[in-house]
Every structure is written in structure tokens, then in C-alpha cells.
Design a protein around this motif. Structure first.
Motif, PDB file in Angstrom:
ATOM      1  N   GLN A   1       0.830  -1.198   0.000  1.00 53.75           N
ATOM      2  CA  GLN A   1       0.000   0.000   0.000  1.00 53.75           C
ATOM      3  C   GLN A   1       0.868   1.254   0.000  1.00 53.75           C
ATOM      4  O   GLN A   1       0.542   2.256  -0.657  1.00 53.75           O
ATOM      5  N   ALA A   2       1.971   1.210   0.731  1.00 49.94           N
ATOM      6  CA  ALA A   2       2.879   2.356   0.745  1.00 49.94           C
ATOM      7  C   ALA A   2       3.410   2.638  -0.664  1.00 49.94           C
ATOM      8  O   ALA A   2       3.469   3.795  -1.099  1.00 49.94           O
ATOM      9  N   LEU A   3       3.776   1.602  -1.395  1.00 49.68           N
ATOM     10  CA  LEU A   3       4.255   1.789  -2.768  1.00 49.68           C
ATOM     11  C   LEU A   3       3.172   2.397  -3.652  1.00 49.68           C
ATOM     12  O   LEU A   3       3.442   3.283  -4.475  1.00 49.68           O
ATOM     13  N   ARG A   4       1.952   1.923  -3.472  1.00 51.97           N
ATOM     14  CA  ARG A   4       0.861   2.469  -4.292  1.00 51.97           C
ATOM     15  C   ARG A   4       0.630   3.951  -3.972  1.00 51.97           C
ATOM     16  O   ARG A   4       0.339   4.754  -4.861  1.00 51.97           O
ATOM     17  N   THR A   5       0.772   4.304  -2.723  1.00 55.48           N
ATOM     18  CA  THR A   5       0.649   5.710  -2.341  1.00 55.48           C
ATOM     19  C   THR A   5       1.754   6.538  -2.990  1.00 55.48           C
ATOM     20  O   THR A   5       1.501   7.623  -3.538  1.00 55.48           O
ATOM     21  N   LEU A   6       2.981   6.027  -2.963  1.00 55.12           N
ATOM     22  CA  LEU A   6       4.102   6.761  -3.547  1.00 55.12           C
ATOM     23  C   LEU A   6       3.942   6.923  -5.050  1.00 55.12           C
ATOM     24  O   LEU A   6       4.471   7.875  -5.642  1.00 55.12           O
ATOM     25  N   GLY A   7       3.199   6.011  -5.680  1.00 55.51           N
ATOM     26  CA  GLY A   7       2.968   6.098  -7.114  1.00 55.51           C
ATOM     27  C   GLY A   7       2.193   7.323  -7.542  1.00 55.51           C
ATOM     28  O   GLY A   7       2.173   7.682  -8.723  1.00 55.51           O
TER      29      GLY A   7
ATOM     30  N   GLN B   1       7.484  12.651  -9.065  1.00 56.37           N
ATOM     31  CA  GLN B   1       8.884  12.945  -8.727  1.00 56.37           C
ATOM     32  C   GLN B   1       9.577  11.764  -8.050  1.00 56.37           C
ATOM     33  O   GLN B   1      10.804  11.669  -8.068  1.00 56.37           O
ATOM     34  N   ILE B   2       8.809  10.870  -7.427  1.00 58.36           N
ATOM     35  CA  ILE B   2       9.419   9.738  -6.731  1.00 58.36           C
ATOM     36  C   ILE B   2       9.764   8.662  -7.758  1.00 58.36           C
ATOM     37  O   ILE B   2       8.898   7.982  -8.297  1.00 58.36           O
ATOM     38  N   THR B   3      11.045   8.539  -8.034  1.00 55.48           N
ATOM     39  CA  THR B   3      11.521   7.621  -9.068  1.00 55.48           C
ATOM     40  C   THR B   3      11.988   6.290  -8.499  1.00 55.48           C
ATOM     41  O   THR B   3      11.987   5.281  -9.196  1.00 55.48           O
ATOM     42  N   HIS B   4      12.424   6.284  -7.228  1.00 61.83           N
ATOM     43  CA  HIS B   4      12.989   5.087  -6.605  1.00 61.83           C
ATOM     44  C   HIS B   4      12.457   4.925  -5.186  1.00 61.83           C
ATOM     45  O   HIS B   4      12.128   5.915  -4.527  1.00 61.83           O
ATOM     46  N   THR B   5      12.404   3.684  -4.741  1.00 65.51           N
ATOM     47  CA  THR B   5      12.127   3.398  -3.338  1.00 65.51           C
ATOM     48  C   THR B   5      13.190   2.426  -2.833  1.00 65.51           C
ATOM     49  O   THR B   5      13.330   1.314  -3.358  1.00 65.51           O
TER      50      THR B   5
ATOM     51  N   ILE C   1      10.902  -8.873  -2.034  1.00 66.73           N
ATOM     52  CA  ILE C   1      11.405  -7.970  -3.078  1.00 66.73           C
ATOM     53  C   ILE C   1      10.900  -8.412  -4.446  1.00 66.73           C
ATOM     54  O   ILE C   1      10.477  -7.594  -5.273  1.00 66.73           O
ATOM     55  N   ARG C   2      10.913  -9.712  -4.673  1.00 69.96           N
ATOM     56  CA  ARG C   2      10.407 -10.229  -5.953  1.00 69.96           C
ATOM     57  C   ARG C   2       8.924  -9.887  -6.127  1.00 69.96           C
ATOM     58  O   ARG C   2       8.475  -9.574  -7.236  1.00 69.96           O
ATOM     59  N   ARG C   3       8.173  -9.921  -5.039  1.00 67.36           N
ATOM     60  CA  ARG C   3       6.746  -9.603  -5.103  1.00 67.36           C
ATOM     61  C   ARG C   3       6.510  -8.106  -5.269  1.00 67.36           C
ATOM     62  O   ARG C   3       5.598  -7.677  -5.972  1.00 67.36           O
ATOM     63  N   LEU C   4       7.346  -7.297  -4.600  1.00 71.59           N
ATOM     64  CA  LEU C   4       7.157  -5.851  -4.654  1.00 71.59           C
ATOM     65  C   LEU C   4       7.595  -5.241  -5.986  1.00 71.59           C
ATOM     66  O   LEU C   4       7.099  -4.175  -6.372  1.00 71.59           O
ATOM     67  N   GLY C   5       8.495  -5.913  -6.685  1.00 69.97           N
ATOM     68  CA  GLY C   5       9.010  -5.367  -7.943  1.00 69.97           C
ATOM     69  C   GLY C   5       7.914  -4.972  -8.924  1.00 69.97           C
ATOM     70  O   GLY C   5       7.864  -3.817  -9.384  1.00 69.97           O
ATOM     71  N   PRO C   6       6.993  -5.880  -9.257  1.00 72.14           N
ATOM     72  CA  PRO C   6       5.919  -5.518 -10.187  1.00 72.14           C
ATOM     73  C   PRO C   6       4.982  -4.445  -9.632  1.00 72.14           C
ATOM     74  O   PRO C   6       4.446  -3.640 -10.403  1.00 72.14           O
ATOM     75  N   VAL C   7       4.778  -4.424  -8.310  1.00 74.54           N
ATOM     76  CA  VAL C   7       3.934  -3.392  -7.701  1.00 74.54           C
ATOM     77  C   VAL C   7       4.575  -2.017  -7.928  1.00 74.54           C
ATOM     78  O   VAL C   7       3.906  -1.056  -8.346  1.00 74.54           O
ATOM     79  N   ALA C   8       5.882  -1.935  -7.670  1.00 74.44           N
ATOM     80  CA  ALA C   8       6.594  -0.671  -7.869  1.00 74.44           C
ATOM     81  C   ALA C   8       6.576  -0.269  -9.343  1.00 74.44           C
ATOM     82  O   ALA C   8       6.306   0.886  -9.683  1.00 74.44           O
ATOM     83  N   GLU C   9       6.844  -1.233 -10.212  1.00 79.47           N
ATOM     84  CA  GLU C   9       6.890  -0.941 -11.650  1.00 79.47           C
ATOM     85  C   GLU C   9       5.553  -0.392 -12.141  1.00 79.47           C
ATOM     86  O   GLU C   9       5.509   0.542 -12.951  1.00 79.47           O
ATOM     87  N   ALA C  10       4.461  -0.947 -11.633  1.00 80.81           N
ATOM     88  CA  ALA C  10       3.130  -0.478 -12.033  1.00 80.81           C
ATOM     89  C   ALA C  10       2.896   0.965 -11.612  1.00 80.81           C
ATOM     90  O   ALA C  10       2.069   1.667 -12.210  1.00 80.81           O
ATOM     91  N   GLN C  11       3.638   1.406 -10.585  1.00 84.25           N
ATOM     92  CA  GLN C  11       3.511   2.788 -10.108  1.00 84.25           C
ATOM     93  C   GLN C  11       4.542   3.717 -10.756  1.00 84.25           C
ATOM     94  O   GLN C  11       4.622   4.894 -10.406  1.00 84.25           O
ATOM     95  N   GLY C  12       5.352   3.179 -11.656  1.00 80.32           N
ATOM     96  CA  GLY C  12       6.394   3.986 -12.277  1.00 80.32           C
ATOM     97  C   GLY C  12       7.589   4.222 -11.375  1.00 80.32           C
ATOM     98  O   GLY C  12       8.342   5.180 -11.568  1.00 80.32           O
ATOM     99  N   ILE C  13       7.783   3.340 -10.403  1.00 80.22           N
ATOM    100  CA  ILE C  13       8.862   3.470  -9.422  1.00 80.22           C
ATOM    101  C   ILE C  13       9.850   2.326  -9.592  1.00 80.22           C
ATOM    102  O   ILE C  13       9.451   1.183  -9.810  1.00 80.22           O
ATOM    103  N   THR C  14      11.136   2.635  -9.488  1.00 72.98           N
ATOM    104  CA  THR C  14      12.174   1.606  -9.514  1.00 72.98           C
ATOM    105  C   THR C  14      12.456   1.147  -8.088  1.00 72.98           C
ATOM    106  O   THR C  14      12.795   1.970  -7.225  1.00 72.98           O
ATOM    107  N   LEU C  15      12.303  -0.153  -7.852  1.00 74.44           N
ATOM    108  CA  LEU C  15      12.608  -0.707  -6.536  1.00 74.44           C
ATOM    109  C   LEU C  15      14.124  -0.803  -6.385  1.00 74.44           C
ATOM    110  O   LEU C  15      14.821  -1.309  -7.273  1.00 74.44           O
ATOM    111  N   LEU C  16      14.627  -0.319  -5.259  1.00 69.17           N
ATOM    112  CA  LEU C  16      16.068  -0.276  -5.006  1.00 69.17           C
ATOM    113  C   LEU C  16      16.350  -1.073  -3.739  1.00 69.17           C
ATOM    114  O   LEU C  16      16.305  -0.533  -2.629  1.00 69.17           O
TER     115      LEU C  16
END
Length: 234
Positions: free
Chosen positions: A131-137, A141-145, A161-176
Motif C-alpha cells: 500500500q505504501a508503494l501504491r501511495t508513492l505512485g 517525482q518519486i523515481t525510486h524506493t 522484493i520479488r513480489r514488490l518489484g511488479p507493484v513498484a513498476e506499475a507505479q512507475g517506481i524503480t525498486l532499489l
């Protein structure tokens, strides 16, 4: 595959930039998880290093819940570093209930202008990482988490991390992913998680301690491992 390396001295920055880092996270107080560095350090790095520099904005290590006094300091620091022309900013904030503090983000991002933002490991203390990732989406300006997957070591959170990767990508965020990565486990971790970037601190330092200088041989070896993987499409 991009590598972000922690730097808290000019020597760190020079060693990292010369031996495989694509980006620096510039901090002070590494034993406290990283706080806002000095203007002098950032200026010195800018003058001698020619890679992406993201600067930590974190006034203290007590928590990721900030008072009005803290916020006033954070706004002034962001403004100062923006004037210096840094590549980006690293920040994060939570509500007392463990959600992303959107009201504070609105204020800080208004000061940061168009600077790219990394939301740091405050996310690992959020009540719900997805949910936090979806909020950041909601914030372009937020490019990475930066995240350890909610655990002290990201190596123990590889499945997360493997599960969060697609969630971040869907929000336009690069998981770091970062925290606890080291050379012996790096290749297997990268293959399992499918990430395109990672963050390294103690794993690239002498004796594996964040308080020691960068180990050039280790960082060079880490670069060789990273180069086995496809580059990000960014």
C-alpha cells in the motif's frame, strides 16, 4: 544493472565513482542509518565526481515521524541542495500510524521542484509495504524506493522484493533493494528478485563494516557481477 553506493566522505565518493558506482547516496552519520550531510561535503563531491548524486534529507534518527521544527529544517536543506544543483534527493516520512505521510510529502516535494526523489527505508517501517508503494505512485517525482523488504537484511526478504518489484513498476517506481547485501550472495539475489538496480553500503567496504572505507577490490567485483545482468530499460 545500476549500482548505488553510500558515500559519507569525499574519499568514498571518489573511490565509488572510479570503481563501478552509477549513483551515490550522500549521507552523514552512517551508524545511524544516514542523516543529512554537510553542504561542504556535497559541494566537494560535485566538483570531483561526475555521476548521479542523491542527497539524504533526514534531520535525526529518532523516527520517521517529524515535527514542525523538523520539517522547517528539511525544507531549508532541500532548498539549499536544490540550489547547489544536486541530481536528486533521498527522503521519507511516515504518520504515527505507519502510513506514508502524504501531507508532509506534498510540502517537501513542493520545495524540491523537479528533482528526482528516492523514498528511503522509512518504507520498511510502514504498516503495509504494498500500500505504501501504491501511495508513492501518486508522486511522479518519486523515481525510486529504497527498501530491505521490511526486514533488517534484504537477503532475508528476497521473496518480498520479488513480489514488490511488479507493484513498484506499475507505479512507475524503480525498486532499489538494499541493507545486508554482500558479494557472496549478490548474484543469487539478483537472479531471484529480477531487480534492475541495487544499493550497497557495508557490503562494499573493508571488513564489511559501514564505518570502514570502501574496498575497491570488492566494489570492482560487485560491478562485474552486476554486469552479468541486462541493463534497465530506463
Amino acid at each position: 544493472m545500476k549500482i548505488e553506493v553510500i558515500a559519507y566522505t569525499l574519499a568514498d565518493a571518489l573511490a565509488a565513482a572510479a570503481n563501478g558506482a552509477d549513483r551515490l547516496e550522500v549521507i552523514t552519520a552512517p551508524a545511524e542509518g544516514g542523516l543529512t550531510p554537510s553542504i561542504g561535503l556535497v559541494q566537494s563531491i560535485q566538483e570531483q565526481v561526475d555521476i548521479d548524486i542523491r542527497v539524504m534529507i533526514r534531520p535525526h534518527s529518532r523516527s520517521f515521524v517529524y515535527s514542525e521544527e523538523d520539517i522547517a529544517v528539511m525544507e531549508r536543506d532541500i532548498s539549499a541542495f536544490r540550489t547547489l544543483g544536486v541530481s536528486g534527493i533521498v527522503l521519507g516520512a511516515l504518520t504515527p500510524q505507519g502510513s506514508v505521510d502524504t501531507a508532509l510529502l506534498d510540502r517537501l516535494l513542493a520545495v524540491s521542484g523537479s528533482l528526482p526523489i528516492t523514498f528511503h527505508r522509512a518504507i520498511d517501517e510502514a504498516a503495509d509495504l504494498e500500500q505504501a508503494l501504491r501511495t508513492l505512485g501518486h508522486y511522479p517525482q518519486i523515481t525510486h524506493t529504497l527498501t530491505s523488504g521490511g526486514l533488517p537484511s534484504v537477503l532475508d526478504a528476497a521473496d518480498m522484493i520479488r513480489r514488490l518489484g511488479p507493484v513498484a513498476e506499475a507505479q512507475g517506481i524503480t525498486l532499489l533493494p538494499g541493507a545486508g547485501l554482500h558479494i557472496d550472495a549478490l548474484e543469487a539475489f539478483l537472479r531471484h528478485t529480477g531487480v534492475h538496480e541495487f544499493h550497497i553500503g557495508s557490503g562494499a567496504r573493508q571488513g564489511g563494516s559501514i564505518l570502514n572505507p570502501i574496498d575497491v577490490d570488492k566494489l570492482t567485483a560487485i560491478r562485474r557481477i552486476a554486469d552479468q545482468f541486462p541493463a534497465s530499460e530506463e
